[in-house]
Enzyme design. Structure first.
Site: not given
Length: 340
Positions: A112, A147, A191, A255
């Site tokens: 990530t 991602q 997100d 979230r």
């Protein structure tokens, strides 16, 4: 009367002046340096002194006390601004015309934290009128390793004015430090504003790119924020003031990526892209008592708080006061030195 001699007439010339790819490039870039500011210029066609953004960053002296303005005409590359390079400005004339772009995902970059097109570790960073893009394909909810970060900002005291952030899942990694976003365009699906920074977003346009859902569907296929605050002792949070939220899909405002997640929206217009419950505890009810999610004076069909999750704070004017201006990010101590 004698006939004219056509054989001795001069033929017209068909040769044309050669046109250079740089003929239309602004002649005054970069401007001359001053006592307090150095200017560098990036153009991939060689029309100024650097052909890549990274080479211009590398040319800036370590721990320079001067403001180093890098004017960018284009950039298709990954860029890292190291901690040793504070006081850098990336600038262009408009976020719709110029971007720094790459296409790594968490899978292709082996993690990530390495997937961002641009990473900013240096402090006192400023970006004006430019876009940051990750052009990897839009993932489906639950896709592993999909991602694709456009920018990661772990440096302190960073500001973005008139900038665009384009991606899908995890577009803007607002990692840590104090940050300011003004008049920005932020696009994503899942997100897409995430991290553990302390950031103020003012007058920004937030656009969900989540897949369209059928009318009346209660399914959720995205989230605007995922705040990573781990404990009540961490002085971090995201504050959105006078923003707008639209686009496609059916998404949450946030979230709880970590148990002390803290996000508020103030005077923000929300379309019905926002789900009625508004927020999600990351499917962990134990977080209901520790997360801080709040809304105040918001409008639009997605701002109806009557069906919000029970843990959502219905804030009043006194409670939001600490979140809605520069003092939230200590901006009175550092933003005054930026040309914004």
């Amino acid at each position: 009367m004698p006939r004219p001699n056509h054989h001795h007439r001069r033929k017209p010339s068909h040769s044309k002046k050669k046109i250079s790819i740089c003929d239309d490039f602004p002649k005054n870039l970069p401007p001359p340096d001053t006592d307090t500011t150095s200017y560098l210029c990036v153009d991939k066609n060689g029309c100024c002194n650097f052909t890549t953004v990274q080479s211009a960053v590398d040319a800036v002296g370590n721990f320079s006390q001067r403001r180093n303005v890098i004017w960018i005409n284009s950039g298709i590359e990954k860029v890292v601004i190291p901690k040793t390079k504070p006081n850098i400005t990336l600038q262009r004339q408009g976020f719709e015309t110029t971007a720094i772009a790459w296409n790594d995902t968490a899978y292709s970059a082996n993690g990530t934290f390495y997937r961002a097109s641009v990473q900013v570790f240096g402090s006192q960073f400023l970006a004006k009128n430019i876009s940051f893009m990750n052009v990897a394909p839009i993932p489906k909810p639950g896709d592993v390793g999909a991602q694709a970060v456009a920018i990661r900002i772990p440096g302190d005291e960073a500001a973005f004015v008139g900038c665009g952030f384009f991606g899908a899942q995890d577009t803007l990694h607002d990692d840590r430090g104090r940050h300011y976003f003004k008049d920005c365009y932020i696009q994503g699906s899942i997100d897409f504003i995430f991290g553990n920074a302390k950031s103020l977003y003012q007058d920004c346009q937030i656009i969900s790119m989540a897949n369209q859902v059928s009318a009346g569907s209660k399914s959720i296929n995205g989230a605007v924020t995922a705040k990573g605050r781990n404990s009540k002792d961490e002085n971090s949070g995201f504050s959105f003031v006078n923003c707008s939220i639209g686009g496609t899909g059916h998404v949450w405002l946030g979230r709880a990526w970590r148990p002390y997640s803290r996000v508020i929206f103030v005077s923000t217009f929300m379309t019905d892209v926002i789900a009625p419950e508004g927020w999600n505890n990351f499917n962990d009810p134990s977080r209901d008592a520790t997360i801080f999610y709040g809304e105040y004076n918001c409008s639009g069909p997605g701002a109806n708080i009557s069906k919000r999750a029970q843990y959502v704070q219905k804030l009043n004017e006194t409670q939001v006061a600490q979140f809605i201006n520069m003092t939230f990010i200590d901006g009175d101590q550092w933003l005054q030195y930026f040309d914004i």
